[in-house]
Enzyme design. Structure first.
Site, PDB file in Angstrom:
ATOM      1  N   ARG A   1     -13.105  10.160  39.937  1.00  0.00           N
ATOM      2  CA  ARG A   1     -12.039  11.037  39.706  1.00  0.00           C
ATOM      3  C   ARG A   1     -11.988  11.968  41.110  1.00  0.00           C
ATOM      4  O   ARG A   1     -10.532  12.172  41.178  1.00  0.00           O
ATOM      5  CB  ARG A   1     -12.397  11.978  38.483  1.00  0.00           C
ATOM      6  CG  ARG A   1     -10.979  12.623  38.053  1.00  0.00           C
ATOM      7  CD  ARG A   1     -11.195  13.145  36.510  1.00  0.00           C
ATOM      8  NE  ARG A   1     -12.233  14.166  36.628  1.00  0.00           N
ATOM      9  CZ  ARG A   1     -12.867  14.880  35.431  1.00  0.00           C
ATOM     10  NH1 ARG A   1     -12.343  14.290  34.367  1.00  0.00           N
ATOM     11  NH2 ARG A   1     -13.841  15.720  35.463  1.00  0.00           N
TER      12      ARG A   1
ATOM     13  N   LYS B   1      -7.164  19.795  40.689  1.00  0.00           N
ATOM     14  CA  LYS B   1      -8.143  18.675  39.989  1.00  0.00           C
ATOM     15  C   LYS B   1      -7.453  17.508  39.501  1.00  0.00           C
ATOM     16  O   LYS B   1      -6.693  17.539  38.637  1.00  0.00           O
ATOM     17  CB  LYS B   1      -9.033  19.228  39.043  1.00  0.00           C
ATOM     18  CG  LYS B   1     -10.172  18.414  38.319  1.00  0.00           C
ATOM     19  CD  LYS B   1     -10.878  19.204  37.724  1.00  0.00           C
ATOM     20  CE  LYS B   1     -11.945  18.662  36.730  1.00  0.00           C
ATOM     21  NZ  LYS B   1     -12.777  19.621  35.918  1.00  0.00           N
TER      22      LYS B   1
ATOM     23  N   GLU C   1      -2.648  18.988  26.617  1.00  0.00           N
ATOM     24  CA  GLU C   1      -4.196  19.525  26.353  1.00  0.00           C
ATOM     25  C   GLU C   1      -4.107  20.926  26.575  1.00  0.00           C
ATOM     26  O   GLU C   1      -3.203  21.606  26.596  1.00  0.00           O
ATOM     27  CB  GLU C   1      -4.849  18.652  27.834  1.00  0.00           C
ATOM     28  CG  GLU C   1      -4.423  19.184  29.107  1.00  0.00           C
ATOM     29  CD  GLU C   1      -5.346  18.670  30.179  1.00  0.00           C
ATOM     30  OE1 GLU C   1      -6.470  18.437  29.952  1.00  0.00           O
ATOM     31  OE2 GLU C   1      -4.970  18.718  31.256  1.00  0.00           O
TER      32      GLU C   1
HETATM   33  N1  PLP Z   1      -8.727  19.054  31.055  1.00  0.00           N
HETATM   34  C1  PLP Z   1      -8.898  20.016  31.832  1.00  0.00           C
HETATM   35  C2  PLP Z   1      -7.689  20.751  32.309  1.00  0.00           C
HETATM   36  C3  PLP Z   1     -10.207  20.503  32.315  1.00  0.00           C
HETATM   37  O1  PLP Z   1     -10.068  21.405  33.276  1.00  0.00           O
HETATM   38  C4  PLP Z   1     -11.326  19.716  31.904  1.00  0.00           C
HETATM   39  C5  PLP Z   1     -12.455  20.033  32.332  1.00  0.00           C
HETATM   40  O2  PLP Z   1     -12.829  19.256  33.431  1.00  0.00           O
HETATM   41  C6  PLP Z   1     -11.044  18.778  31.031  1.00  0.00           C
HETATM   42  C7  PLP Z   1      -9.910  18.379  30.540  1.00  0.00           C
HETATM   43  C8  PLP Z   1     -12.261  18.028  30.508  1.00  0.00           C
HETATM   44  O3  PLP Z   1     -12.688  16.705  31.254  1.00  0.00           O
HETATM   45  P1  PLP Z   1     -14.138  16.341  31.399  1.00  0.00           P
HETATM   46  O4  PLP Z   1     -14.518  15.865  30.070  1.00  0.00           O
HETATM   47  O5  PLP Z   1     -14.139  15.381  32.446  1.00  0.00           O
HETATM   48  O6  PLP Z   1     -14.976  17.609  31.949  1.00  0.00           O
HETATM   49  C1  COI Z   2     -14.795  21.636  33.283  1.00  0.00           C
HETATM   50  O1  COI Z   2     -15.240  21.271  32.071  1.00  0.00           O
HETATM   51  O2  COI Z   2     -15.873  21.128  34.003  1.00  0.00           O
HETATM   52  C2  COI Z   2     -13.811  22.187  33.781  1.00  0.00           C
HETATM   53  O3  COI Z   2     -13.423  21.963  34.891  1.00  0.00           O
HETATM   54  C3  COI Z   2     -13.135  23.145  32.898  1.00  0.00           C
HETATM   55  C4  COI Z   2     -13.017  24.373  33.469  1.00  0.00           C
HETATM   56  C5  COI Z   2     -11.918  25.324  32.971  1.00  0.00           C
HETATM   57  C6  COI Z   2     -14.306  25.268  33.698  1.00  0.00           C
END
Ligand code: PLP
Ligand code: COI
Length: 343
Positions: free
Chosen positions: A82, A184, A220
């Site tokens: 990612r 991100k 989300e």
């Molecule tokens: N959506 C957002 C905007 C996030 O910042 C995060 C955290 O990283 C997620 C979803 C969840 O992604 P993951 O399960 O890969 O941590």
């Molecule tokens: C994560 O879960 O790693 C994120 O990036 C979420 C962030 C809002 C702390």
């Protein structure tokens, strides 16, 4: 190795500098071999690409101590992939995926004393990031970069731990294809700062973002994907190209189907449907699975209260939580390659 003397069970989701961080420099078209360093501060030119045009991307993952005392992390290969997608979107040179995983291992090993003990409820949050470092004044990509990984021990993302939270429908659209901000995988986090400050002022824990084009579909929240359980026990999660492809959500889809035998629906979810769901949760690395008790639209006074209530996780959400964390903590066998043993 002796653990640091921290009050592990009372940590919040905050930053504290640990002993080591990883850094690799990109110059003349290539990444150097990388190293662990001790200085938590970075000195950069005032005109660095990261400052002027926010040319930076980040990832987030966690290291855990398992029941039998190993330090592991969860599917770091997916974070590597990612980060590659995010970097390409911002014209940042890709940090090779195999090197990403090795660097995570190296920096976690060096900070082993900071990895919270099994059963404490805390974890070591790992934040890899890349930024443009040389001066740029015309709008163009930088030529020099730093790939870094910092680690910090953390507790629950939401105050109150496993208690259900209340979220509000945000008036703001967060997706801002041309907006500046730290990105991100195409998401602009700086654009979500005003909405989160407002939400907290109004007594909500998070924002629910709707699709900007029609404002009828659930996207989300600021830091996690959604999962819902229908009254007849199906697992439903929104499909959208403008949300972060959560690794936790993708893992839960497998857990729901393969471990709990649930039907999984990955599809568009209309806001109108929410009132018919039995359970709702937020899923992510930081959020793990945080149950949602109530969703409010402050504009028209709509209040959706999930039957699972404001006291504890819904029963199926709880099973998902226990299975996922059971895999992460090593007392349930996970699918091949999910748990990466570091030490
Ligand atoms: N959506 C957002 C905007 C996030 O910042 C995060 C955290 O990283 C997620 C979803 C969840 O992604 P993951 O399960 O890969 O941590
Ligand atoms: C994560 O879960 O790693 C994120 O990036 C979420 C962030 C809002 C702390």
């Amino acid at each position: 190795m002796e653990k640091k003397n921290l009050d592990w069970s009372n940590l919040t989701f905050g930053y504290m500098p640990t002993d080591y961080r990883y850094v690799s420099y990109y110059k003349d078209g290539k990444w150097d071999e990388g190293a662990l360093i001790t200085d938590p501060n970075i000195t950069l030119n005032e005109c660095a690409g990261v400052f002027q045009y926010a040319q930076t991307v980040f990832e987030g993952l966690k290291a855990y101590t398992t029941e039998d005392g190993h330090i592991v992390c969860f599917r770091p290969d997916l974070n590597a992939a990612r980060l590659k997608d995010s970097a390409e979107r911002l014209e940042i040179p890709v940090f090779p995926e195999d090197r990403f995983v090795k660097a995570v291992e190296e920096v976690v090993k060096a900070n082993a004393a900071w990895v919270p003990p099994y059963g404490s409820g805390a974890t070591l949050y790992i934040r890899p990031y890349i930024m443009g470092t040389n001066p740029v004044i015309g709008v163009k990509p930088a030529e020099e970069y730093q790939f870094r990984i910092l680690c910090t021990p953390v507790g629950p993302y939401f105050k109150g731990g496993a208690k259900p939270i209340t979220i509000r429908v945000s008036d703001y659209d967060r997706a801002a294809p041309h907006g500046t901000g730290h990105i991100k995988a195409g998401l602009n986090y700086a654009m979500s700062l005003q909405p989160i400050v407002e939400a907290h002022q109004q007594g909500y824990d998070e924002n629910l973002y709707l699709d900007p084009a029609t404002r009828t579909k659930v996207e989300e929240t600021g830091g996690a994907n959604f999962m819902f359980i229908t009254k007849d026990g199906k697992f439903v999660t929104p499909k959208s190209n403008s949300i972060l492809p959560s690794i936790t959500r993708r893992s839960l889809m497998v857990v729901a189907e393969k471990y709990l035998g649930l039907t999984v629906e990955h599809r568009e979810v209309k806001f109108e449907e929410l009132k018919d769901f039995a359970e709702c949760g937020l899923c992510g690395t930081a959020a793990v699975i945080s149950p949602v008790g109530k969703i409010v639209n402050p504009n028209d006074g709509t209040e959706i209260c999930f039957p699972s209530g404001m006291e504890e996780m819904g029963p199926i959400t709880k099973k998902l939580y226990e299975t996922l964390t059971g895999i992460q903590m090593g007392h349930i066998e996970g699918p091949e390659g999910w748990v990466k043993v570091i030490e």
